[in-house]
Design an enzyme around this catalytic site. Structure first.
Site, short mmCIF file in Angstrom:
data_model
loop_
_atom_site.label_atom_id
_atom_site.label_comp_id
_atom_site.label_asym_id
_atom_site.label_seq_id
_atom_site.Cartn_x
_atom_site.Cartn_y
_atom_site.Cartn_z
N ARG A 51 22.45 14.76 20.53
CA ARG A 51 23.53 14.46 19.13
C ARG A 51 22.95 12.58 18.51
NH1 ARG A 51 26.25 17.58 21.68
NH2 ARG A 51 25.50 16.17 24.04
N THR A 52 22.66 11.57 19.74
CA THR A 52 22.67 10.21 19.15
C THR A 52 21.62 10.46 19.28
OG1 THR A 52 23.66 9.59 21.30
CG2 THR A 52 22.11 8.24 19.87
N LYS A 80 2.77 4.65 31.55
CA LYS A 80 0.81 4.19 32.71
C LYS A 80 1.65 2.53 32.59
CE LYS A 80 -1.69 5.66 28.57
NZ LYS A 80 -2.76 6.19 27.67
N ARG A 101 17.55 4.38 23.37
CA ARG A 101 18.57 4.43 24.48
C ARG A 101 17.00 4.43 25.69
NH1 ARG A 101 21.86 10.07 25.17
NH2 ARG A 101 23.25 8.38 23.59
N HIS A 129 27.29 1.57 24.43
CA HIS A 129 26.98 2.88 23.11
C HIS A 129 27.77 2.82 21.82
CE1 HIS A 129 25.35 6.43 21.65
NE2 HIS A 129 25.28 7.22 22.47
#
Ligand code: NCD
Length: 293
Positions: A51-52, A80, A101, A129
């Protein structure tokens, strides 16, 4: 306001303005294509999301912006050994705003400290959030009109649930009352718990305006057995609402696992899918505002 890494980055006036602007966006969802024409938004997701990420990308495109980004850090140079800071420096060369995120608490603040473009925290480990909170408040306001005076029960994993960590201070700001219904051992962090009443699920269903249910955050547990022991602590279902004569709406940031029964989905109390849908206009408001449009 340049970055949105925490709910504490917002003044009361900012909060009110975002909710109002989200309403404007929702009323004219398809009429905003010129607002961010020619701008580029980057979604940098080092952790899973449905969703986000997709609602931010939808929001950006509805505003006419282009979108770049990644949904899996394994496909980037962080695999890496590139540092978060170096990745951000590079994204600064490409995009006008970064939605990020990351599994580490504090990662958004680290990014914001060096970024030359706005950084939006789309979840930093068990931290915060903040844009989820904006869409949570927007949904409550839409469904219940005034936020002031609402009693909002926070059910489930209050320890690791980052959506709750942003929501509790915001509820206080708008003069709503958070009520804690924590799964065993998953209480609110100390700094948030002061002054928050605790309740059982039955009592909360009978007395609250909103049941805000959360998933036990499996990925934050060091010990799988501990997760297994608490994962089924609460189930909100149609029988609970009936037995307690509940008038509450049921919200959930999603994804749900088994804490909301599917037998609730068709009932008028179930607002979690509407809530997710509200993510688009709310994130349109966030992107437009942070980009000065
Ligand atoms: C939440 C999250 O990622 O913190 N999901 C979301 O953004 N809607 C909740 C969760 O994963 O349980």
């Amino acid at each position: 306001m340049r970055h949105l890494t925490s709910i504490h980055d917002l003044t009361d006036a900012d909060l009110a303005r975002f909710l109002e602007r989200a309403g404007e966006m929702e009323r004219d969802l398809l009429g905003m294509r010129d607002l961010l024409d020619g701008r580029i938004v980057c979604t940098a997701f080092f952790e899973p999301s449905t969703r986000t990420r997709l609602s931010f990308e939808t929001a950006a495109q509805r505003l006419g912006a282009g979108v770049i980004g990644f949904a899996d850090p394994a496909t980037t140079s962080s695999s890496k050994g590139e540092t978060l800071e170096d990745t951000i420096r590079m994204l600064n060369a490409y995009a006008d705003l970064i939605v990020m995120r990351h599994p580490k608490e504090g990662a958004a603040k680290r990014a914001a400290a060096i970024s030359t473009v706005p950084v939006v925290n789309a979840g930093d480990g068990p931290g915060e959030h903040p844009t989820q909170t904006l869409l949570d408040l927007y949904t409550m306001q839409k469904e219940r009109e005034a936020l002031a005076g609402l009693r909002v029960a926070l059910v489930g994993d209050l320890k690791f649930g980052r959506t709750v960590h942003s929501l509790v201070p915001a509820l206080r700001r708008v003069r709503a009352t958070p009520v804690a219904v924590a799964a065993p051992g998953l209480d609110l962090p100390k700094e948030l718990a002061a002054g928050v009443a605790r309740s059982t699920l039955e009592e909360a269903a009978a007395t609250c305006d909103v049941l805000y249910v959360t998933r036990v955050q499996k990925e934050r547990f060091a010990d799988a057995a501990e997760y297994e022991a608490v994962k089924g602590a609460f189930v909100v279902d149609a029988a609970l609402l009936q037995r307690t004569k509940s008038r509450a709406i049921v919200m959930h940031p999603l994804p749900r696992v088994d804490e909301i029964s599917a037998d609730l989905d068709g009932l008028p109390a179930a607002k979690y899918f509407d809530q997710a849908r509200n993510g688009v206009p709310v994130r349109m408001a966030v992107l437009a505002t942070l980009l000065g449009a």
